[in-house]
Design an enzyme around this catalytic site. Structure first.
Site, PDB file in Angstrom:
ATOM      1  N   ASN A   1       0.804  -1.228   0.000  1.00 38.52           N
ATOM      2  CA  ASN A   1       0.000   0.000   0.000  1.00 38.52           C
ATOM      3  C   ASN A   1       0.832   1.271   0.000  1.00 38.52           C
ATOM      4  O   ASN A   1       0.320   2.336  -0.285  1.00 38.52           O
ATOM      5  CB  ASN A   1      -1.003  -0.009   1.163  1.00 38.52           C
ATOM      6  CG  ASN A   1      -2.078  -1.061   0.931  1.00 38.52           C
ATOM      7  OD1 ASN A   1      -2.185  -1.607  -0.174  1.00 38.52           O
ATOM      8  ND2 ASN A   1      -2.848  -1.348   1.953  1.00 38.52           N
TER       9      ASN A   1
ATOM     10  N   CYS B   1     -16.289  -3.278  -4.495  1.00 40.83           N
ATOM     11  CA  CYS B   1     -15.423  -4.453  -4.393  1.00 40.83           C
ATOM     12  C   CYS B   1     -16.009  -5.290  -3.267  1.00 40.83           C
ATOM     13  O   CYS B   1     -16.993  -4.939  -2.646  1.00 40.83           O
ATOM     14  CB  CYS B   1     -13.983  -4.051  -4.102  1.00 40.83           C
ATOM     15  SG  CYS B   1     -13.810  -3.390  -2.474  1.00 40.83           S
TER      16      CYS B   1
END
Ligand code: EPZ
Length: 421
Positions: free
Chosen positions: A23, A118
């Site tokens: 990330n 998602c």
């Protein structure tokens, strides 16, 4: 489709090297759009998401090379030749939306697909777009794409985020480096990945103060130059592997781990009667041989307990002595691992954002399905402690965020293999 087979076979012992943070890398790579000069990222994780980001950047005009050896060599972006981030890439990886800020800042024009929902939630982008509009962008939604443009470039602005969104903070931070004037981000996200991005941007010539606090101030500059930057250690991979000795028994040293990346998580492990010790090489985690204790967990923004470790912690608490309550406050649908763990004999009741877990004496191996990145690895952790064989299907989720996962688990003595079915 590949599956991973785990046979619970007692305590695990040894060392695991922790990679660079997915990330962090996924926000550092779009920073290359801000400069014509090369940006080199070392300690980059070898993951499918990193490859996807490289493909996206290449489609926009950035040459990216050297993905294999853990170094992302982005050769800079002489000119952004295409300004559309297509749905087929963005739907695969929400982080693709992090090209919006840099593209607007560099060329005043961007068309970025909305990521779409998602597994874990709707994941809108209103915080990103509200802030960029305050900086002078006009953004309209057409056919599922955000059409953004500025006349005369972005301007600095005083921005107060309604929620400390990680991605929005990153998009605004990158956009503000080339905006005219001063930008202040109030209620900014404080995650280590934000700090890593700010440190890299500063090496590129950006003027930034306050990263890691809830107030970040950026003075816009005319241009940024190239840099070389090491990706920060992945605190979510770190926490995931810390749970292996916790759930299976034994003692494991996580090389490169630092407690200050995961303070709240380490405190919770110690509350559950797991020992966590800083060593010269990283973090040593030891199950003291007694059954872990039930603990209550509430996911929060940094420095609170990370939502990305909630599924993995639930696997541990399925084996604890007593009843634990897990409260998920960041995403609206992040308990899909619960029914899969229940197939292994866990006792879990989900109601809205709360999951009540009553520990059982023994989990039983079973065929289970990975539903999202972090849920997939919680099945593997449960499999380490389960009696018999656990087969985790749809492991492509795992490849997005865990480098060499079979090698790392087998390196500490787990009986695990990957099969193609
Ligand atoms: C980042 O996602 C991470 N992804 C996520 O990790 C992580 O779970 C999340 O931050 C929270 O820590 C990357 O860094 C690539 P947010 P991001 O914006 O930026 C809502 C993983 O497993 N929201 O902080 O998308 C949003 O719907 C992934 O590695 C809005 O409502 O997270 C969510 O409920 C999963 N409007 C909450 O805020 C917006 O404009 C947190 O989102 C933006 C976000």
């Amino acid at each position: 489709m590949d599956s991973i087979v785990i046979k619970g076979n007692g305590p695990v012992n040894g060392q695991i090297p922790i990679a660079g943070a997915k990330n962090a890398c996924l926000t550092l790579m779009p920073a290359t759009l801000l400069s014509e000069e090369p940006l080199t990222l070392t300690n980059a994780p070898r993951l499918s998401d990193i490859k996807t980001m490289a493909e996206l950047l290449a489609s926009l005009g950035t040459e990216v090379a050297g993905l294999q050896d853990g170094t992302v060599q982005a050769l800079g972006t002489k000119e952004i030749t295409n300004h559309v981030a297509h749905y087929d890439i963005v739907r695969k990886m929400r982080a693709s939306n992090l090209v919006l800020g840099p593209m607007l800042a560099r060329m005043g024009h961007a068309v970025v697909s909305l990521p779409g929902g998602c597994a874990i939630g709707a994941r809108p982008m209103d915080i990103h777009t509200d802030a960029l509009e305050q900086m002078g962008a006009t953004i309209e939604l057409k056919d599922g794409y955000l059409h953004a443009k500025t006349n005369g470039g972005l301007k600095g602005a005083m921005i107060k985020l309604r929620f400390a969104s990680v991605g929005a903070t990153e998009n605004i931070l990158m956009a503000a480096t080339l905006a005219k004037g001063t930008t202040v981000i109030d209620n900014a996200a404080k995650e280590p990945e934000i700090v890593d991005l700010a440190e890299c941007l500063r090496k590129m010539g950006a003027q930034i103060e306050g990263e890691g606090t809830s107030r970040i101030e950026i003075q816009g500059v005319d241009r940024l130059h190239g840099a070389t930057h090491p990706v920060v250690t992945d605190r979510i991979e770190l926490g995931t592997y810390m749970l292996a000795p916790a759930i299976a028994g034994g003692e494991v040293e996580l090389l490169g781990g630092r407690r200050n990346l995961l303070e709240a998580f380490c405190d919770k492990l110690e509350e559950a009667d797991i020992s966590v010790t800083e060593t010269a090489k990283g973090l040593l985690v030891k199950n003291k041989g007694s059954r872990v204790k039930a603990v209550n967990v509430k996911t929060e923004i940094f420095p609170g307990f990370p939502t990305d470790l909630q599924a993995q912690m639930m696997a541990l608490l399925c084996t604890a002595e007593g009843t634990s309550v897990l409260e998920e406050t960041i995403f609206e649908n992040r308990f899909m691992h619960a029914p899969e763990l229940t197939r292994m004999g866990a006792n879990i009741e989900v109601s809205g954002g709360m999951a009540t877990v009553t520990g059982v004496d023994q989990l039983k191996g079973a065929p289970v399905m990975a539903t999202d990145l972090r849920a997939s690895v919680s099945m593997i952790l449960a499999g380490l402690a389960a009696e018999g064989e656990t087969v985790v299907s749809r492991v492509y989720h795992l490849d997005r965020g865990y480098e060499k996962v079979v090698r790392k688990f087998s390196g500490i003595g787990a009986q695990i293999e990957r099969i193609t079915t």
